[in-house]
Design an enzyme around this catalytic site. Structure first.
Site, mmCIF file in Angstrom:
data_model
loop_
_atom_site.group_PDB
_atom_site.id
_atom_site.type_symbol
_atom_site.label_atom_id
_atom_site.label_comp_id
_atom_site.label_asym_id
_atom_site.label_seq_id
_atom_site.Cartn_x
_atom_site.Cartn_y
_atom_site.Cartn_z
ATOM 1 N N ASP A 32 57.305 -15.089 80.475
ATOM 2 C CA ASP A 32 56.811 -16.428 80.804
ATOM 3 C C ASP A 32 57.922 -17.201 81.504
ATOM 4 O O ASP A 32 58.818 -17.742 80.861
ATOM 5 C CB ASP A 32 56.361 -17.162 79.539
ATOM 6 C CG ASP A 32 55.685 -18.499 79.842
ATOM 7 O OD1 ASP A 32 55.878 -19.023 80.956
ATOM 8 O OD2 ASP A 32 54.979 -19.019 78.973
ATOM 9 N N HIS A 65 60.782 -24.445 80.931
ATOM 10 C CA HIS A 65 61.592 -23.937 79.828
ATOM 11 C C HIS A 65 63.016 -23.583 80.250
ATOM 12 O O HIS A 65 63.788 -23.070 79.433
ATOM 13 C CB HIS A 65 60.911 -22.715 79.210
ATOM 14 C CG HIS A 65 59.490 -22.971 78.818
ATOM 15 N ND1 HIS A 65 59.151 -23.823 77.790
ATOM 16 C CD2 HIS A 65 58.317 -22.509 79.330
ATOM 17 C CE1 HIS A 65 57.827 -23.854 77.678
ATOM 18 N NE2 HIS A 65 57.308 -23.079 78.602
ATOM 19 N N ILE A 70 62.119 -27.264 77.103
ATOM 20 C CA ILE A 70 61.549 -27.052 75.763
ATOM 21 C C ILE A 70 61.338 -25.565 75.501
ATOM 22 O O ILE A 70 61.278 -24.752 76.423
ATOM 23 C CB ILE A 70 60.214 -27.803 75.594
ATOM 24 C CG1 ILE A 70 59.182 -27.321 76.625
ATOM 25 C CG2 ILE A 70 60.431 -29.308 75.685
ATOM 26 C CD1 ILE A 70 57.788 -27.914 76.430
ATOM 27 N N GLY A 122 55.788 -22.537 73.512
ATOM 28 C CA GLY A 122 54.958 -22.598 72.308
ATOM 29 C C GLY A 122 54.772 -21.235 71.684
ATOM 30 O O GLY A 122 54.769 -21.087 70.448
#
Length: 283
Positions: free
Chosen positions: A187, A192, A207, A210
């Protein structure tokens, strides 16, 4: 331009053939926090090639078709897309190395008025044996995409957590470079990694994915409820409620009711729930 329900519902998400090896399996486990304590032999089993174990949550990175919603022909503004819920049903233990086929499909699109929900599934199949390894379920929140005249329901209700203090808690520290490690499992969303993109999106820094937090919760469930045997976990699902910053500690709170397990996770430093309405089924 509103969503074309029939077109999106029948969108031809491509099948993905993926070959991975033990190195990829170890890299995934490192990305969700395994191996933080070099003397923790149970944790070492997920990051050391001798008699390696595979986290059931690794299914989320297998046969991944990529961010196909970014295609303008979908009629969706990809910048407003949020990952709302994720689940995995384990049909057979994931091999540490294999060639798999990911077969994805859209199961429904629900018109909520202002917004919309897109429900999708992916089967991950061992190409050599034809064995169905796992089924992944996902809910994607499409902000501002409602009002296209599609079905208004039904939608599954989130799992309710027990009204009592958790029976167990597991704390998992994350390292500052956690997102940079996890992204190597496939990903590559710059949110990120790139500080400029993250701050433009309203975050103080890049961040954590998830699905990395999803893996942290899976690891916690295996430790607390499964005697560190991946085959003992048959299903888990949850709702994403808030992002995690790399370097924070994720505390997984667990309720045991026989083979049914409820859970949520919060970041200790901000006392904020980041994963909610979690449910797991044990063997």
């Amino acid at each position: 331009m509103p969503i074309d329900y029939a077109k999106l519902k029948s969108w031809p998400v491509p099948d993905i053939v993926q070959t991975y090896d033990v190195r990829d399996t170890i890299l995934y486990a490192l990305g969700v926090g395994c191996g933080g304590d070099p003397m923790d032999r149970a944790d070492l089993a997920y990051v050391y090639e001798e008699a390696i174990k595979v986290l059931p949550s690794m299914g989320v990175v297998l046969g991944y078709p990529g961010f196909w919603l970014k295609d303008p022909a979908t009629g969706i503004d990809w910048r407003k897309v949020l990952h709302g819920e994720q689940g995995v049903i384990i049909h057979a233990p994931l091999p540490a190395a294999a060639t798999v086929v990911g077969k994805s499909r859209i199961t429904e699109i629900v018109d909520k008025g202002k917004d919309a929900l897109l429900f999708s599934e992916r089967d991950v199949i061992d190409q050599a044996t034809g064995q169905l390894l796992c089924t992944l379920t996902s809910t994607t929140f499409l902000r501002g995409e409602g009002g296209f005249g599609g079905p208004t329901g039904p939608t599954p209700q989130p799992h309710s957590l027990p009204d009592r203090a958790p029976d167990l808690t597991v704390d998992t520290p994350t390292v500052p470079q956690a997102a940079l490690i996890y992204r190597l499992s496939g990903d590559y969303n710059p949110l990120h990694a790139d500080p400029d993109i993250a701050t433009a999106a309203g975050f103080r820094q890049p961040i954590l994915h998830g699905l990395a937090s999803f893996g942290v919760a899976c690891r916690a469930l295996l430790r607390a409820c499964c005697n560190d045997e991946p085959a003992n976990l048959k299903e888990m699902k949850l709702r994403f409620s808030s992002p995690v910053y790399p370097g924070e500690t994720i505390r997984t709170e667990i309720w045991r009711d026989g083979k049914a397990v409820s859970f949520r996770a919060r970041v200790v430093e901000r006392d904020l729930v980041v994963l909610n309405n979690g449910f797991a089924q044990l063997d």
